[in-house]
Write an enzyme that holds these catalytic residues in place. Structure first.
Site, short mmCIF file in Angstrom:
data_model
loop_
_atom_site.label_atom_id
_atom_site.label_comp_id
_atom_site.label_asym_id
_atom_site.label_seq_id
_atom_site.Cartn_x
_atom_site.Cartn_y
_atom_site.Cartn_z
N LYS A 140 0.85 -1.20 0.00
CA LYS A 140 0.00 0.00 0.00
C LYS A 140 0.88 1.25 0.00
O LYS A 140 1.75 1.41 0.86
CB LYS A 140 -0.91 0.02 1.23
CG LYS A 140 -2.01 -1.03 1.18
CD LYS A 140 -2.89 -0.98 2.41
CE LYS A 140 -3.95 0.10 2.30
NZ LYS A 140 -4.94 0.00 3.41
N ILE A 141 0.63 2.11 -0.97
CA ILE A 141 1.34 3.37 -1.11
C ILE A 141 0.30 4.48 -1.16
O ILE A 141 -0.64 4.42 -1.95
CB ILE A 141 2.20 3.39 -2.39
CG1 ILE A 141 3.28 2.30 -2.31
CG2 ILE A 141 2.82 4.76 -2.61
CD1 ILE A 141 4.10 2.17 -3.59
#
Length: 371
Positions: A140-141
């Site tokens: 997750k970014i």
């Protein structure tokens, strides 16, 4: 009997659980949700880990070993969280295999304190990808301005990405551009695009929370009539942007021919914050093909118990959705300011949760080291 969660799946909505802790893994509770509640993926975030680990005896043995080894707090946190994610990946692996890699995914987020640092985000994404070492992982970014080039670079390196904290349509367009850019870069190296997946997490209920607060200040009947409508409208328009900027984009066809699959819209923050609202609102009103809805367990169980699932509650509603945003603008609700505040608050909340987790685990490490 009708199973609304299966109906969601049949309508093209992948049901993911927005929660994870070690007890779910050890007791088989996660596997039960996969078997009996159509759960096809899991998402985590710093707040979820903070709640799971702080004060839980389920992590005591591993924390004791980490203390004996004298590891620093950063290594300790990553050892604790990646263990949970790796085990969840293994539990979801049959779903991953059966769906040809589309589902069965588990997400872990980069350190939220890196949200505004591109290079450190990329470095941490690589480290997490290596440490968990499972093909059904998502990194997750956040969709901050610094996160956009990190998304492209990670995808170019073959790292599957869950883009998080998306609130605005303009930023979502930039996220889709970053996705396409990453795949195009990878394709120029003649690397395989098959198996590389991405989702774009568009937050829903938080939009209503912020907009409704502003509508309450206005206080007119017209303002009251628009309460709890912004989140759904924003998400429906996001799907319209997905149809245009991925499926309808001339850049997409050569990538699809090379084996790529589209970046799916994911509906996040789907529990209702206003108790007067139906508890399945952000599920039944966001049914569309090739999407993901990630739910906390209470929303998941409410949907299973009494959700009424339409065949499609997104396409065909674009004009109405735009009308809601237009009416909000006419009342003086500044959309750009709303989404700016939400992004800033979202990063801050995750940073706070991460800092609290660091403090809690450090306290445990110190206590066990002295035993």
């Amino acid at each position: 009997m009708t199973d609304p969660l299966k109906q969601l799946t049949d309508a093209g909505v992948s049901v993911w659980l927005d929660d994870l802790d070690r007890n779910r893994i050890r007791t088989g509770a996660l596997g039960t949700l996969v078997r009996d509640r159509s759960v096809r993926g899991v998402t985590t975030n710093p707040s979820i880990f903070q709640k799971a680990i702080s004060g839980s005896e389920a992590y005591a043995d591993q924390t004791r070993d980490l203390a004996v080894r004298g590891v620093d707090i950063g290594e300790a946190i990553r050892a604790l969280t990646t263990w949970d994610v790796r085990q969840a990946c293994d539990i979801l692996r049959p779903v991953y295999d059966a769906s040809d890699g589309v589902d069965g995914r588990v997400s872990i987020e980069v350190d939220p304190r890196l949200a505004h640092d591109t290079e450190k985000t990329i470095a941490e994404a690589r480290a997490l990808w290596w440490q968990v070492d499972r093909p059904n992982l998502f990194i997750k970014i956040p969709a901050t301005l610094a996160g956009l080039p990190a998304i492209s670079q990670c995808l170019a390196e073959g790292i599957s990405v869950n883009v998080t904290l998306i609130f605005s349509l303009e930023r979502y367009d930039a996220v889709m551009d970053a996705f396409l850019t990453g795949l195009e870069r990878r394709r120029t190296t003649e690397s395989d695009l098959k198996g590389l997946e991405s989702v774009a997490s568009f937050f829903v209920s938080r939009v209503d929370t912020e907009v409704d607060k502003r509508l309450d200040k206005i206080g007119t009947d017209e303002a009251k009539a628009l309460k709890s409508k912004a989140g759904i409208a924003n998400a429906r328009l996001a799907y319209q942007h997905y149809e245009k900027n991925i499926l309808g984009n001339p850049r997409w066809a050569p990538l699809a021919e090379a084996g790529a699959r589209p970046q799916r819209p994911l509906w996040a923050s789907t529990s209702t914050k206003d108790p007067s609202l139906p508890d399945t609102l952000y599920v039944v009103d966001l049914v569309a093909p090739n999407t993901v809805n990630t739910m906390p367990e209470n929303t998941l169980q409410a949907t299973y118990d009494h959700g009424v699932i339409p065949s499609d509650s997104v396409r065909g509603f674009y004009a109405d959705a735009q009308g809601v945003l237009d009416q909000l603008a006419a009342l003086g609700i500044d959309y750009d300011d709303v989404v700016r505040v939400l992004e800033e608050e979202g990063v801050e909340k995750f940073e706070t949760a991460w800092t609290e987790l660091l403090a809690s685990v450090q306290e445990e490490l110190t206590a066990k080291a002295s035993q």
